[in-house]
Design an enzyme around this catalytic site. Structure first.
Site, PDB file in Angstrom:
ATOM      1  N   ARG A  43       0.823  -1.216   0.000  1.00 45.42           N
ATOM      2  CA  ARG A  43       0.000   0.000   0.000  1.00 45.42           C
ATOM      3  C   ARG A  43       0.858   1.268   0.000  1.00 45.42           C
ATOM      4  NH1 ARG A  43      -4.980  -2.164   3.836  1.00 45.42           N
ATOM      5  NH2 ARG A  43      -6.163  -3.009   2.077  1.00 45.42           N
ATOM      6  N   GLY A 361      -8.230 -10.242  -0.485  1.00 47.19           N
ATOM      7  CA  GLY A 361      -7.015 -10.714   0.182  1.00 47.19           C
ATOM      8  C   GLY A 361      -6.593 -12.119  -0.206  1.00 47.19           C
TER       9      GLY A 361
END
Ligand code: AMP
Length: 404
Positions: A43, A361
């Site tokens: 991220r 995920g």
């Protein structure tokens, strides 16, 4: 094509204070000496191009994010301070930090920033008003900036002060990562090249009910794998033995199957399956037809015949949306169908015949496991936001960035 505002639409940014919403809620671990270190910087990498682009345009870049769930309390175990150095490393820019995200002191520090400089604010969820999208708190955040840029797709399904409230008060735009994500998602489900296939796997139907309900109306092929396929097979009268199965959702599964027929969506369920008596790596297993599962056996993967025919089906498709593994992919050999289909989708994407978008995920982990994540057209690391997008929901953090 949906149009949303991007950085270029904000005009010249030299000397402007840009409040940049990032998702710095990254996995971290605490070392023996108490230092918190990042264990996966995906991220941070994702927001880096936007920080650099804004800085190069001469903007003062003020980065805001949440971290964990501090429940509106100041919790230094969830401070963003340790994220400053990793951000400096990826952007190759000095990053300063201040221990708050609103208030006179923050505004003073921002006023003293040089053009092109980067400042990291403290965890926005230290204020309980953040998750309530409190108007006064949004106003306090907006005092920090002239314009707002959101680059955190993973937070766009939440109408919070730092995603929606502040965007309603300041000229706003999507950052580079969010723009890329929205273009990819629009291409996959908004105005896709047909035929479109959706591959939905994972443990349970109950967690993806809205996804399945939406997809049968939009896609040409709905491939169901993983534990959730068992619920559909059971609804058709198949004895799934000791498999993970939500028998109470039989009527719901039938409703989805009927809806698929009504919308000309071909729903694919496995015709052969890999079964074992224990959920363990290298457990003794066999491949059999779905009509031959014994009471003490569990279906742990889609069989090779089904996987091969699904792979052939993908050859005729132009677009693929993927969420959830086809089997218990974490334990060999029950990863075979997931890997086979991932490899096929990767090859077709590479050859230019398929646009492939995957997210969630477990899906990212499964595609990494298959070694093909970099071959997909787009991989979304957003969990909840990606699923809500697959459910056909409007994401408030995106809606607020749409061009008039
Ligand atoms: P989800 O989070 O819903 O995408 O589910 C992912 C999980 O589903 C993974 O941990 C898989 O091991 C699990 N899973 C996939 N297929 C099966 C299956 N046939 N039986 C039990 N668990 C499964």
């Amino acid at each position: 094509m949906t149009k949303f505002k991007n950085i270029d639409s904000l005009g010249a940014l030299e000397g402007k204070r840009v409040l940049l919403r990032a998702d710095l809620n990254v996995p971290m671990k605490t070392e023996e000496d108490g230092t918190r270190v990042v264990t996966d910087d995906t991220r941070i990498q994702s927001v880096t191009p936007t920080i650099k682009a804004l800085s190069e345009k001469g903007a003062r870049v003020i980065v805001i994010s949440h971290f964990g769930r501090p429940q509106g309390q100041r919790d230094m175990d969830l401070s963003l301070e340790p994220l400053g150095q990793p951000l400096a490393n990826t952007t190759k820019l000095p990053v300063s930090y201040i221990d708050d995200c609103i208030g006179d002191e923050v505004v003073e520090v921002i006023d003293a920033m040089e053009d092109g400089a980067v400042l990291l604010l403290e965890n926005v969820r230290f204020y309980k008003q953040e998750t309530k999208n409190d108007p006064e708190f949004s106003a306090a955040l907006s005092r920090n900036a002239d314009v707002f840029v959101n680059d955190a797709f993973s937070c766009c399904h939440r109408a919070h002060a730092s995603t929606v409230g502040v965007a309603e008060l300041l000229p706003s735009a999507a950052g580079l990562a969010l723009e890329k994500e929205l273009v990819a998602l629009e291409g996959a489900l908004g105005s896709p090249e047909r035929p479109v296939a959706a591959l939905v796997g994972g443990a349970k139907v109950s967690t993806k009910l809205d996804v399945l309900t939406n997809l049968v109306e939009k896609v040409d092929h709905l491939i169901i794998g993983g534990g959730m396929a068992n619920t559909f097979l059971a609804a058709q009268g198949v004895d799934v033995g000791a498999s993970l199965c939500e028998h109470d959702l039989a009527e719901t599964a039938k409703g989805i199957m009927n809806n698929a027929v009504a919308h000309d969506c071909v729903l694919h369920l496995p015709s052969d399956v890999v079964v074992a008596k224990e959920f363990a790596a290298n457990a003794e297993n066999r491949t059999t037809g779905t009509n031959d599962v014994q009471p003490d056996e569990m279906i742990l993967d889609v069989g090779a015949i089904s996987a091969t025919s699904l792979a052939a089906e993908l050859e005729s498709c132009k677009t693929l949306i993927w969420n959830g593994p086809m089997g218990a992919f974490e334990i060999a050999p029950f990863d075979a169908a997931t890997v086979a289909l991932a490899v096929k989708a990767g090859e077709l994407t590479e050859s230019g015949s398929l646009v492939s978008v995957a997210g969630g995920g477990d899906t990212v982990a499964a595609l990494n496991h298959a070694g093909v994540a970099d071959k997909f057209s787009h991989i979304s690391t957003a969990g909840g936001a990606f699923l809500e997008w697959m459910e056909g929901k409007k994401l408030p953090g995106v809606e607020v960035l749409l061009a008039e």
